[in-house]
Design a protein around this motif. Structure first.
Motif: not given
Length: 376
Positions: A216-242
């Protein structure tokens, strides 16, 4: 004592959480003086071993051959099924599968039929060692084959009480079981403060696991993108996995989404010994999977003083109050759980909890089980 551990035939080719469980349990048992060999060959010679330990029931049929062959030479069988809830799997398969899997699911509605088709496909095109096990899956029926494997086991090792309940509900059979939860490696048990950082930023959100639709990584991307827009914070998202070898369409979409966002970093692999550095510099570790057993990566995160977001009652049984929980189907739920954990202080695990979930403890409990089945 000499133990033979048996994993699915493609264990090395398609490594997952079961490989981590097998290798870490084996290493901890060896430290206790137990001789352990690991094999993925259902024709392996078993006479020289005291115990045969079979791993992974779901999505494979070689587990039955392992257990049957052990019984034919009079060896006790310990089974670690690593079983997932069938209803959670159905939810994902019916609504969130990608590519050819989605097309196949339209025509085949029974989950065991779907799994049998996957086994046949792999046996024909990617792993010839699965061919005889695939014939057994066809002739016996995969669900019945799994039920017979449970009956052949002297004892079944579950990671949670919920896993034992799920097995009984799915297969309608009784079996002797004990709970032995997974643990974290020694690298996560050090009190060392990690001054180094793998990335040029800190307090990021990290998601560890194979890139595939059930994670479900795509949903995590959308969730963090929404948080960035709502808070204005420069949140960084890291994925580790093949990237998964069987989820090409999902992987393609994931890589496209990552490329379009400079606040996302994706790394295929990081050495296990460096993962405490990755977790300790993150603020929140997220696993928004549609189904998991317990969520080993989040345990590792907690031991590294990183907050956690999880899904499902099995993870909740292990992580308890030390995580926030989300609905993988609901992006706003994922977003809220991440926001909650970003605002929380870092976790401080009590001594009894920190001592419970270690591979040494797993090995001690597993060795006790081995001794019981050998004495019988």
């Amino acid at each position: 004592m000499k133990v033979l551990m048996l994993g699915r035939t493609d264990l090395r080719k398609m490594p997952g959480g079961d490989l981590v469980q097998i290798e870490q349990t084996a290493a901890a048992l060896k430290a206790l003086g137990v001789e352990v060999e690991i094999s993925t060959n259902w024709e392996v010679e078993m006479e020289g071993f005291d115990v045969i330990h079979v791993f992974q029931l779901d999505w494979n049929s070689e587990c039955f051959l392992y257990a049957r062959n052990a019984k034919l030479v009079g060896k006790p069988v310990v089974l670690s099924p690593i079983h997932h809830n069938i209803h959670e799997v159905d939810l994902w398969e019916n609504n969130f599968a990608f590519g050819l899997r989605k097309v196949s699911n339209f025509f085949f509605h029974n989950q065991f039929t779907r799994d049998t088709i996957k086994i046949l496909y792999r046996a024909m095109f990617s792993d010839k060692n699965k061919r005889l096990p695939a014939i057994y899956a066809l002739s016996m029926g995969l669900k019945n084959l799994h039920a017979q494997t449970l009956k052949l086991a002297n004892i079944v090792l579950v990671q949670t009480l919920k896993e034992a309940q799920d097995l009984k509900e799915t297969y309608k059979t009784d079996f002797k079981w004990e709970k032995v939860s997974n643990g974290v490696g020694d690298v996560f048990l050090s009190d060392k403060v990690h001054d180094e950082n793998y990335f040029p930023f800190k307090d990021y959100i990290v998601c560890v696991g194979r890139i595939e639709s059930r994670k479900n990584q795509l949903s995590v991307i959308t969730a963090v993108e929404n948080l960035r827009a709502a808070t204005g914070d420069n949140l960084q998202l890291v994925f580790v996995g093949k990237a998964s070898q069987t989820n090409a369409s999902y992987v393609s979409k994931f890589l496209k989404e990552v490329k379009q966002r400079d606040w996302i970093t994706h790394i295929d692999w990081i050495d296990y010994n460096r993962m405490p550095v990755v977790y300790s510099n993150a603020k929140v570790a997220v696993s928004a999977s549609f189904f998991e057993t317990t969520g080993l990566t989040l345990l590792e995160a907690l031991y590294s003083k990183c907050n956690a977001v999880a899904t499902g009652p099995r993870a909740q049984e292990v992580l308890g109050e030390y995580a926030s929980y989300c609905n993988p189907v609901d992006i706003s739920s994922i977003e809220q759980a991440i926001e909650t954990e970003l605002a929380k202080p870092r976790p401080l695990l009590p001594k009894n909890y920190a001592e419970e979930y270690t591979w040494k403890n797993v090995a001690l409990k597993t060795l006790d089980v081995y001794r019981k089945v050998v004495l019988k």
